[in-house]
Design a protein around this motif. Structure first.
Motif, PDB file in Angstrom:
ATOM      1  N   ASN A 163       0.808  -1.231   0.000  1.00  0.00           N
ATOM      2  CA  ASN A 163       0.000   0.000   0.000  1.00  0.00           C
ATOM      3  C   ASN A 163       0.842   1.284   0.000  1.00  0.00           C
ATOM      4  O   ASN A 163       0.303   2.376   0.134  1.00  0.00           O
ATOM      5  N   THR A 164       2.185   1.228  -0.061  1.00  0.00           N
ATOM      6  CA  THR A 164       3.031   2.454  -0.014  1.00  0.00           C
ATOM      7  C   THR A 164       4.035   2.483  -1.152  1.00  0.00           C
ATOM      8  O   THR A 164       4.989   3.247  -1.111  1.00  0.00           O
ATOM      9  N   LYS A 165       3.829   1.661  -2.142  1.00  0.00           N
ATOM     10  CA  LYS A 165       4.869   1.524  -3.160  1.00  0.00           C
ATOM     11  C   LYS A 165       5.101   2.825  -3.934  1.00  0.00           C
ATOM     12  O   LYS A 165       6.231   3.150  -4.292  1.00  0.00           O
ATOM     13  N   ILE A 166       4.057   3.604  -4.180  1.00  0.00           N
ATOM     14  CA  ILE A 166       4.233   4.831  -4.957  1.00  0.00           C
ATOM     15  C   ILE A 166       5.080   5.856  -4.213  1.00  0.00           C
ATOM     16  O   ILE A 166       5.936   6.534  -4.784  1.00  0.00           O
ATOM     17  N   TYR A 167       4.836   5.886  -2.880  1.00  0.00           N
ATOM     18  CA  TYR A 167       5.615   6.834  -2.075  1.00  0.00           C
ATOM     19  C   TYR A 167       7.078   6.414  -1.994  1.00  0.00           C
ATOM     20  O   TYR A 167       7.991   7.245  -2.056  1.00  0.00           O
ATOM     21  N   MET A 168       7.317   5.154  -1.821  1.00  0.00           N
ATOM     22  CA  MET A 168       8.689   4.670  -1.717  1.00  0.00           C
ATOM     23  C   MET A 168       9.445   4.884  -3.037  1.00  0.00           C
ATOM     24  O   MET A 168      10.649   5.171  -3.036  1.00  0.00           O
ATOM     25  N   LEU A 169       8.739   4.764  -4.134  1.00  0.00           N
ATOM     26  CA  LEU A 169       9.373   5.010  -5.425  1.00  0.00           C
ATOM     27  C   LEU A 169       9.774   6.487  -5.565  1.00  0.00           C
ATOM     28  O   LEU A 169      10.854   6.814  -6.068  1.00  0.00           O
ATOM     29  N   ILE A 170       8.897   7.360  -5.089  1.00  0.00           N
ATOM     30  CA  ILE A 170       9.202   8.803  -5.169  1.00  0.00           C
ATOM     31  C   ILE A 170      10.417   9.130  -4.301  1.00  0.00           C
ATOM     32  O   ILE A 170      11.341   9.855  -4.718  1.00  0.00           O
ATOM     33  N   ILE A 171      10.427   8.553  -3.062  1.00  0.00           N
ATOM     34  CA  ILE A 171      11.543   8.817  -2.140  1.00  0.00           C
ATOM     35  C   ILE A 171      12.850   8.308  -2.738  1.00  0.00           C
ATOM     36  O   ILE A 171      13.891   8.978  -2.708  1.00  0.00           O
ATOM     37  N   ALA A 172      12.814   7.108  -3.282  1.00  0.00           N
ATOM     38  CA  ALA A 172      14.020   6.526  -3.868  1.00  0.00           C
ATOM     39  C   ALA A 172      14.525   7.381  -5.033  1.00  0.00           C
ATOM     40  O   ALA A 172      15.733   7.583  -5.210  1.00  0.00           O
ATOM     41  N   SER A 173      13.612   7.915  -5.825  1.00  0.00           N
ATOM     42  CA  SER A 173      14.001   8.761  -6.963  1.00  0.00           C
ATOM     43  C   SER A 173      14.661  10.060  -6.489  1.00  0.00           C
ATOM     44  O   SER A 173      15.684  10.506  -7.030  1.00  0.00           O
ATOM     45  N   LEU A 174      14.078  10.667  -5.435  1.00  0.00           N
ATOM     46  CA  LEU A 174      14.633  11.917  -4.911  1.00  0.00           C
ATOM     47  C   LEU A 174      16.020  11.709  -4.315  1.00  0.00           C
ATOM     48  O   LEU A 174      16.919  12.552  -4.476  1.00  0.00           O
ATOM     49  N   LEU A 183      19.843   8.056   2.165  1.00  0.00           N
ATOM     50  CA  LEU A 183      19.850   6.595   1.988  1.00  0.00           C
ATOM     51  C   LEU A 183      19.592   5.891   3.303  1.00  0.00           C
ATOM     52  O   LEU A 183      18.840   4.905   3.374  1.00  0.00           O
ATOM     53  N   PHE A 184      20.238   6.376   4.405  1.00  0.00           N
ATOM     54  CA  PHE A 184      20.003   5.771   5.719  1.00  0.00           C
ATOM     55  C   PHE A 184      18.532   5.904   6.122  1.00  0.00           C
ATOM     56  O   PHE A 184      17.920   4.982   6.681  1.00  0.00           O
ATOM     57  N   ILE A 185      17.966   7.082   5.846  1.00  0.00           N
ATOM     58  CA  ILE A 185      16.541   7.270   6.165  1.00  0.00           C
ATOM     59  C   ILE A 185      15.682   6.294   5.347  1.00  0.00           C
ATOM     60  O   ILE A 185      14.724   5.694   5.861  1.00  0.00           O
ATOM     61  N   PHE A 186      16.039   6.103   4.073  1.00  0.00           N
ATOM     62  CA  PHE A 186      15.269   5.192   3.212  1.00  0.00           C
ATOM     63  C   PHE A 186      15.344   3.741   3.721  1.00  0.00           C
ATOM     64  O   PHE A 186      14.346   3.010   3.739  1.00  0.00           O
TER      65      PHE A 186
END
Length: 663
Positions: free
Chosen positions: A11-22, A38-41
């Motif tokens: 249910n959070t894949k879109i947000y995680m993709l945005i964070i990873a891209s940033l 990266l540590f936060i991710f």
């Protein structure tokens, strides 16, 4: 990709993709800030995984509580079902049972294998839904039908688990009533002393009353032991009515009445033999009697001295181990000849057909019937699609004869002639599946069968005339006798007389096997019409290659049971004639009482059997689909290897020897 995100970031894949891209973009502009991001991710990934596992555990506990509650409700429900119940697991162990089941087994079965109660129990077949019940399961004298209900109980599809519920339904009263009904069913047996006239004539006149009285006494004793009613309705014929419960006892004793009658010795030079026809399991008494008539006719057609049981379409054979006795009177041959003559006169033309892969006995008999038809001014044709090594020389002679032009036709031509109401004469075969063209049998109304092989279960049963005499040496012998009554002073062409003589010559193995007075009378008649044995021998002379192949085959023979020779021909055989010839040669070995030769012919395995008479090769090969006589028989097995055919043959030999030892 979606399945992986569902595992790590539900249910959070879109947000995680945005964070990873940033974070990736941040690495490009500032390395330190990128590392911090990266540590936060990584922390967010760990948090999501932990949170997901916690939610899954909570869901599993909820489902488990619900399942447990439902399981309690289910147990309360099935425990109140008024029949014995058992639940087993994947391994077949009993994990639950009710009190009613405990009461019928009289012991605690919890944790024990269900196989101790139901033999041949297969978990795999139940899961695959190949089995949904078991019938006639006996427990402490009671009979149950067991219904099977598998229930899937799994979380992961790759790790299926089942529990199986068994419902035991008491069928004791039903089976008791059924057995009582089955035991009381009427059985009709027709008994005929098949060689009555010959036995009486072979006995001195002073001893004949003693012989007749002894035969009557033993047959009456036989009926009394069956608790049956017996009536004698002719000099040599009896009818016995008894209950089905006594038939099994009769079968267990292998119809010892046959041996009992054969042992009678009051001065008779010939043994007394019986033919017994038994009918069972019919819709009414009339049909039961018809079953018995058909069974007795089949017993007589197979040479007598045997019993046949007709149970609907199923046939069982017992006895038949004595040699056929030649019938000295020609009355039947004369009557049959006149009847065939009438059919020929009434028909537009005649089609003559033998068995597939015809031999010289088949072709010689066909030529004899052909000449009889032509002498009665009727056109006749012999159905022959292709020739073979055993008849190619005589076929070449026929094709060169002006008198016989157009004599042979194929299947297509035969089908064109059925519109003219022809007569079909079937020679040297009486089994539907073994004729040259089986489709023709059902399309022609009037049929005549002339054969000398023992009658088989799958015989053509709608023939207008069926002349099957197992005492005869060959079909050519029977046809030669018929010709003498069909036409007054018949004249044969030389090639026809030679073909008829050749059929007798080959089937009697140079006048050594199955020869009687009538055999030599037929041969003498043919000799007077121009048959020359020297010319016949030339027809069957071998080339060097065939002689070497036959000799090689004989040299490969193995001795089984100290008195049976078995030889296998490796690879495709070129000349099928060497198979029976090799079987004949093997009988010349000292101590050999029977021989069998196997060879591959196209997609089939051809088996030829020979014996001196002490071993009945017909019974051995009949059990695997073949037939013939006591001393000469054959069989064909399809779609198996030659070694598999050998194993089947040996199993049949062993079964025959075991039954012979019990005698």
């Amino acid at each position: 990709m979606d399945s992986r995100f569902k595992i790590f970031f539900p249910n959070t894949k879109i947000y995680m993709l945005i964070i990873a891209s940033l974070i990736g973009v941040t690495f490009y502009y500032n390395l330190y800030i990128g590392i911090f991001g990266l540590f936060i991710f990584i922390y967010l990934v760990w948090y999501n995984i932990r949170n997901n596992r916690m939610r899954k555990d909570e869901w599993d506990r909820l489902v488990g509580d619900l399942s447990e509650n439902l399981d309690v409700a289910g147990r309360n429900t099935i425990s109140k079902i008024p029949m014995p119940l058992v639940i087993i697991n994947n391994s077949g162990k009993i994990i639950w049972l009710n009190n009613l089941f405990n009461s019928i087994v009289n012991q605690n079965m919890y944790g024990k294998e269900i196989n101790t109660i139901i033999k041949d129990f297969s978990i795999q077949k139940i899961i695959e839904k190949k089995i949904n019940s078991f019938e006639k399961v006996e427990i402490n004298g009671e009979i149950y039908n067991v219904l099977v209900s598998p229930i899937e109980n799994n979380v992961k599809k790759q790790d299926k688990k089942y529990i199986i519920i068994l419902y035991f339904i008491n069928k004791t009263d039903y089976h008791t009533l059924y057995e009582m009904y089955n035991d009381k069913k009427p059985i009709t047996a027709l008994i005929e002393v098949d060689n009555y006239d010959d036995v009486i004539k072979s006995t001195e006149e002073a001893n004949r009353p003693l012989l007749i009285a002894e035969v009557d006494r033993r047959i009456n004793t036989f009926a009394t032991e069956l608790e049956g009613v017996i009536r004698k309705y002719d000099d040599n014929k009896y009818i016995v009515i008894f209950e089905n419960k006594n038939l099994n006892h009769l079968i267990e004793k292998k119809f010892d009445i046959l041996d009992n009658l054969r042992d009678i010795d009051v001065g008779n030079k010939l043994p007394v033999t019986l033919s017994i026809g038994i009918g069972k399991n019919s819709e009414n008494l009339y049909k039961l009697h018809q079953y018995a008539i058909a069974a007795k006719d089949l017993a007589l057609g197979r040479g007598g001295d045997q019993a046949v049981i007709k149970d609907g379409d199923r046939l069982s054979f017992f006895g038949g181990k004595s040699k056929e006795v030649e019938k000295r009177t020609k009355v039947k041959a004369r009557v049959i000849a006149h009847a065939i003559g009438d059919l020929i006169d009434q028909s537009s033309e005649v089609i003559i057909m033998g068995h597939d892969v015809p031999d010289i006995d088949c072709l010689g008999a066909a030529l004899g019937i052909y000449r009889g038809c032509r002498l009665k001014q009727k056109n006749a044709y012999i159905l022959l699609n292709k020739t073979n090594k055993s008849i190619e020389k005589i076929v070449d002679k026929i094709n060169k004869s002006e008198e016989h032009q157009g004599i042979f036709i194929n299947n297509e031509t035969a089908m064109q002639k059925i519109q003219r109401n022809p007569l079909l004469v079937i020679l040297d075969v009486h089994r539907r599946n073994f004729v040259e063209f089986p489709d023709l049998v059902d399309k022609i109304t009037n049929k005549v069968i002339i054969d000398h092989h023992r009658k088989s279960a799958d015989f053509i049963d709608n023939a207008t005339i069926s002349y099957i005499e197992t005492y005869a040496s060959s079909t050519c012998e029977l046809v030669t006798e018929i010709l003498q009554y069909l036409i007054e002073k018949p004249k044969l062409h030389e090639i026809e007389a030679q073909a008829l003589m050749a059929g007798i010559y080959v089937d009697t193995k140079n006048f050594t096997f199955k020869t009687g007075v009538r055999t030599f009378e037929a041969a003498g008649f043919l000799r007077r019409l121009g048959a020359d044995l020297i010319e016949i021998k030339k027809l069957f002379s071998d080339d060097l290659e065939t002689y070497i192949e036959r000799t090689t085959l004989v040299s490969k023979a193995e001795i089984y049971n100290n008195n049976i020779a078995i030889a296998l021909h490796e690879g495709e055989i070129k000349n099928t004639l060497i198979v029976p010839q090799a079987a004949d040669e093997l009988l010349k070995i000292n101590g050999i009482e029977a021989s069998f030769v196997l060879a591959t012919v196209e997609n089939d395995i051809m088996i030829s059997g020979r014996s001196f008479g002490d071993i009945n090769v017909q019974l051995i090969l009949e059990s695997i689909g073949g037939g013939g006589h006591m001393t000469i028989a054959g069989a064909r097995l399809s779609n198996i290897s030659i070694n598999e055919a050998k194993s089947i043959l040996i199993d049949s030999i062993n079964k025959y020897l075991e039954e012979s030892d019990k005698k």
